[in-house]
Design an enzyme around this catalytic site. Structure first.
Site: not given
Ligand code: F0G
Length: 462
Positions: A78, A221, A264, A454, A388, A130-131
């Site tokens: 843990y 980021d 990624k 989305f 997108r 970013f979303t």
């Molecule tokens: N920042 C960027 C630029 C991203 O592309 C993503 C995730 C995140 C933050 C968030 O990270 O998914 O590990 O919580 N992008 C994915 C995509 C979901 O399909 O582009 P996460």
């Protein structure tokens, strides 16, 4: 004397395949039913109904034999797991940040960072939204402001660094709101929503100068930082002979901290972290992580996941890996361009982005052209892509839809997963859909979730 012709040699993968995962082949009738049952949203398809999965490059990487071996070294204590210390060593060595807080994935880090640094009414500039990043900023009381250069919003502009920040836009925000209202600028490497477009080191250095003068932090980021470093190596003056690893370290050195989705570039299936240089911010984040993720030495991950991430970080910085990684994306992009398909240029680092407004000029943006195109591509060949555009952009605080200039379908290439033959099959499918594009109709949204719509929205053909 005969002229010597020097032909550029081809790239190839710096690995061989040791294990394979079999795929199911489906019929057009099966796919028509599957996409209708999924409400014309590729996120709602079952993976077993997909042939080539280009939904995302997130968590879809193939791990190496070294990473799989690393899983067996998982120390599932843990507290104080060995693997945490391996990861901490890798983050310090390869990225140069002083303090590490692991999280289950990128958005876990975004949540903690936003809660630590943002006060109600603060302004958070960023190079395109970013979303998940923007939503966490907004949930913490912040207001996102786009400061990317205008070229980024034009799918055919050939600027080599379309991820760059327009310093005049930053200056204007400082003038309008005052620097104390801007806790940090969020700088993304290879900007996802712009089509995987990089930022230059020249631009980052200039931003650093400006923000230092005003006491504003830069938070990176760094989700796709190695891909960005590859473009710097290929395109920026003075970097042709520098390694990806050294460029990545230089990028990080110009920032105060970073959020990372290790799913990624870092070549794992799950994981992320927040890294900072300021001890006070670290202490607050380390305290907060126990509320949302888990103890500060595991952050919602198993010890084995931390180990795979530590190994993946190192592998991701190999020049040979990156040349083949981005080489494959460029291979697909060039084939699509030869076929006359309108895509975002220059070709980005993690995928190809089709310009759906140009592909389907007869479908209005309010009828979700990119969503409709993604559904049509799946029906044609079982290739799963992602919208997108206006669906991803969501709604403003006042309820109005954001209508982004870029209305794109993303063909995201998982790392080390598919072959060049897969890229050929994808091209043939897109070409076929393009020839029959006039038959594609717009969609109507029949179910809309409140956040990040989305992922779960449902549609029906008009
Ligand atoms: N920042 C960027 C630029 C991203 O592309 C993503 C995730 C995140 C933050 C968030 O990270 O998914 O590990 O919580 N992008 C994915 C995509 C979901 O399909 O582009 P996460």
């Amino acid at each position: 004397m005969a002229k010597k012709i020097i032909k550029k040699r081809s790239w190839a993968e710096p690995f061989k395949i040791k294990m394979v995962e079999l795929l199911k082949m489906t019929t057009p009738e099966h796919r028509q039913k599957a996409i209708a049952a999924a409400g014309y949203n590729t996120f709602l398809l079952k993976s077993e109904d997909v042939y080539i999965d280009l939904l995302t490059d997130s968590g879809t990487n193939a791990m190496s034999d070294r990473q799989w071996a690393g899983l067996m070294l998982g120390d599932e204590a843990y507290a104080g797991s060995k693997n945490y210390y391996h990861l901490e060593t890798a983050v310090k060595k390869f990225y140069g940040y002083k303090y590490l807080v692991p999280t289950h994935q990128g958005r876990g880090a975004e949540n903690i960072l936003s809660k630590c640094l943002i006060k109600e009414g603060d302004i958070i500039p960023g190079n395109m939204y970013f979303t998940t990043t923007r939503l966490h900023q907004e949930l913490a009381g912040g207001i996102f402001e786009d400061v990317i250069i205008d070229e980024a919003h034009d799918s055919s502009n050939l600027h080599p660094f379309k991820g760059n920040i327009d310093l005049n836009k930053v200056n204007a925000l400082i003038k309008k709101y005052g620097a104390t209202k801007i806790p940090y600028i969020c700088v993304a490497t290879t900007v996802n929503m712009a089509g995987g477009q990089p930022i230059s080191l020249e631009n980052l250095k200039a931003l650093r100068k400006l923000t230092e003068k005003h006491g504003i932090k830069i938070i990176l980021d760094m989700t796709r930082v190695a891909e960005n470093a590859y473009f710097i190596q290929q395109r920026e003056k003075g970097y042709a002979n520098k390694s990806i690893a050294s460029i990545v370290k230089e990028i990080c050195s110009l920032t105060d901290g970073a959020t990372m989705s290790a799913k990624k570039d870092a070549l794992v299936n799950i994981g992320g972290f927040l890294a900072v240089n300021d001890k006070k911010v670290f202490e607050e984040a380390r305290n907060m992580v126990v509320i949302y993720e888990g103890l500060h030495t595991y952050g919602g991950l198993a010890g084995r996941d931390l180990e795979a991430m530590a190994i993946g970080i190192e592998e991701s910085l190999s020049d040979d890996h990156m040349a083949a990684r981005v080489g494959q994306v460029i291979y697909l992009g060039e084939k699509l361009m030869e076929a006359g398909i309108p895509i975002v240029q220059p070709i980005g680092g993690h995928g190809i982005f089709i310009d759906a407004k140009k592909f389907l000029p007869h479908v209005k943006q309010a009828q979700f052209p990119a969503q409709a195109l993604a559904a049509a591509i799946y029906t044609d060949s079982g290739v799963r892509t992602m919208e997108r555009g206006v669906v991803s952009a969501g709604r403003k605080a006042n309820g109005e839809n954001y209508f982004p200039k870029l209305e794109l379908v993303r063909l995201t290439i998982p790392r080390r997963v598919y072959t060049q033959a897969h890229m050929d099959v994808i091209t043939e499918s897109i070409e076929h859909v393009y020839q029959n594009r006039k038959k594609i109709k717009g969609l109507e949204m029949v179910y809309e979730p409140k956040y990040l719509r989305f992922f779960q929205a449902r549609f029906k053909p008009i």
